[in-house]
Write a protein that holds these residues in place. Sequence first.
Motif, PDB file in Angstrom:
ATOM      1  N   PRO A   1       0.828  -1.203   0.000  1.00  0.00           N
ATOM      2  CA  PRO A   1       0.000   0.000   0.000  1.00  0.00           C
ATOM      3  C   PRO A   1       0.860   1.251   0.000  1.00  0.00           C
ATOM      4  O   PRO A   1       2.065   1.192   0.286  1.00  0.00           O
ATOM      5  N   LEU A   2       0.256   2.366  -0.322  1.00  0.00           N
ATOM      6  CA  LEU A   2       0.948   3.646  -0.257  1.00  0.00           C
ATOM      7  C   LEU A   2       0.842   4.217   1.157  1.00  0.00           C
ATOM      8  O   LEU A   2      -0.097   3.904   1.890  1.00  0.00           O
TER       9      LEU A   2
ATOM     10  N   ILE B   1      -9.412   0.395  -7.987  1.00  0.00           N
ATOM     11  CA  ILE B   1      -9.660  -0.960  -8.484  1.00  0.00           C
ATOM     12  C   ILE B   1      -9.782  -1.938  -7.325  1.00  0.00           C
ATOM     13  O   ILE B   1      -9.072  -1.863  -6.324  1.00  0.00           O
ATOM     14  N   ASP B   2     -10.712  -2.860  -7.465  1.00  0.00           N
ATOM     15  CA  ASP B   2     -10.954  -3.896  -6.472  1.00  0.00           C
ATOM     16  C   ASP B   2     -10.621  -5.243  -7.119  1.00  0.00           C
ATOM     17  O   ASP B   2      -9.487  -5.484  -7.470  1.00  0.00           O
ATOM     18  N   ASP B   3     -11.622  -6.093  -7.315  1.00  0.00           N
ATOM     19  CA  ASP B   3     -11.364  -7.392  -7.926  1.00  0.00           C
ATOM     20  C   ASP B   3     -11.729  -7.365  -9.403  1.00  0.00           C
ATOM     21  O   ASP B   3     -12.230  -6.355  -9.914  1.00  0.00           O
TER      22      ASP B   3
ATOM     23  N   THR C   1      -4.946  -1.577  -4.966  1.00  0.00           N
ATOM     24  CA  THR C   1      -5.961  -0.532  -4.938  1.00  0.00           C
ATOM     25  C   THR C   1      -5.337   0.858  -4.811  1.00  0.00           C
ATOM     26  O   THR C   1      -5.702   1.786  -5.545  1.00  0.00           O
ATOM     27  N   ASP C   2      -4.415   1.030  -3.870  1.00  0.00           N
ATOM     28  CA  ASP C   2      -3.794   2.344  -3.684  1.00  0.00           C
ATOM     29  C   ASP C   2      -3.085   2.823  -4.943  1.00  0.00           C
ATOM     30  O   ASP C   2      -3.106   4.016  -5.271  1.00  0.00           O
TER      31      ASP C   2
ATOM     32  N   ALA D   1      -5.317   5.400   1.280  1.00  0.00           N
ATOM     33  CA  ALA D   1      -6.230   4.596   2.095  1.00  0.00           C
ATOM     34  C   ALA D   1      -5.528   3.459   2.819  1.00  0.00           C
ATOM     35  O   ALA D   1      -6.012   2.963   3.834  1.00  0.00           O
ATOM     36  N   GLY D   2      -4.386   2.989   2.289  1.00  0.00           N
ATOM     37  CA  GLY D   2      -3.650   1.920   2.951  1.00  0.00           C
ATOM     38  C   GLY D   2      -3.967   0.533   2.456  1.00  0.00           C
ATOM     39  O   GLY D   2      -3.613  -0.457   3.098  1.00  0.00           O
ATOM     40  N   PHE D   3      -4.624   0.420   1.275  1.00  0.00           N
ATOM     41  CA  PHE D   3      -4.962  -0.879   0.700  1.00  0.00           C
ATOM     42  C   PHE D   3      -4.046  -1.169  -0.477  1.00  0.00           C
ATOM     43  O   PHE D   3      -4.132  -0.519  -1.517  1.00  0.00           O
ATOM     44  N   GLY D   4      -3.170  -2.149  -0.300  1.00  0.00           N
ATOM     45  CA  GLY D   4      -2.300  -2.579  -1.381  1.00  0.00           C
ATOM     46  C   GLY D   4      -2.935  -3.728  -2.132  1.00  0.00           C
ATOM     47  O   GLY D   4      -3.999  -3.592  -2.725  1.00  0.00           O
ATOM     48  N   ALA D   5      -2.263  -4.901  -2.139  1.00  0.00           N
ATOM     49  CA  ALA D   5      -2.761  -6.076  -2.853  1.00  0.00           C
ATOM     50  C   ALA D   5      -4.210  -6.357  -2.467  1.00  0.00           C
ATOM     51  O   ALA D   5      -4.558  -6.380  -1.290  1.00  0.00           O
TER      52      ALA D   5
END
Length: 326
Positions: free
Chosen positions: A190-191, A244-246, A215-216, A196-200
């Motif tokens: 994540p960044l 982006i999500d899934d 996502t980040d 937001a803190g959401f990587g993979a």
Amino acid sequence: MLRLPRLAGAATAALALGALAAAPAASGEPIVSAPRIVAHFDLAAGQTPENIALEPDGSADLTFAFARQVAHVTRFGQVSVRATLPAEPHPNTPLIGSAIVSGIARAHDGTLYVAYATGTSRTGIWRIAPDGRAPRQIAQLPPDGLPNGLALDEHRGVLYAADSVRGVVWRVPQAGGRPTVWAGGPALAPLPPPAAGFGANGIKVRHDAVWVTNTDRGTLLRIPVRADGSAGAAATRARGLGGIDDFAFVGRDETVLAALNTDSELVVVRPDGSHRVVLRREDGLSNPTSVAVRHHTVYVPSAAYFTLSDPNLLLARLSTRQGRGL
């Protein structure tokens, strides 16, 4: 699969979790049309659909993130609960706080596998047998992580879980056992704040590679699976996919349909990394979280994490510019 403000009226907090090509669809490119919502869900009850697996008859199994449930939805919209994950009295899930059920994968024998994040020892991969027995944890993952997307490779007998907080992909034996970090590095991380803190996040197995979204970073990555099962170097296959999500593959090449959660859009991402919007909020999307494809049908669950309006399951027709089904 996850991001988050707070869900008004819900018992728990909410989660979320190439340049845009404006050109029209090229010959043979997937066309998504005739969207229709087949099921509406109860936001206040935590029925926020996070991920999807399809049954052979075209029905869908959805994870209801904040209800801690796996629900079964027929093609005609009838909803029933298949399983409920055990309550966690003191959840401490990173970024979220609440216990949530996220990724789901289905084996050919009907067994379901789900990722459960609680911030406690219950964090990990859980198995739901087709005979209706209670869910059972088959692997523990670190409580300070956030297992999100989940993919099954039955050929190799392993599950891959994308950890959005730790920025790694875990590899877990399908039969259960000790997880190992299969892939990591900056591309999956994540960044830092104020991101937001959401990587993979989203994850799929495709031939001899594992594909993962970040996502980040708004990226789609391809990680080769070497002959010995280890991970090769991650390659970025698409950029500029904000929120982006899934995602799901379409056809035989590397074209994908991806859910852009924050913008309430579904995009087709071409093999060259460019992308085009094919469905929008006006079509019924409300923070879409995942995508599934079966023959001529596209399935898109929406969790309403940010809109706080109308979590649902949308179906649409899939064809090509020439009008042929895929």
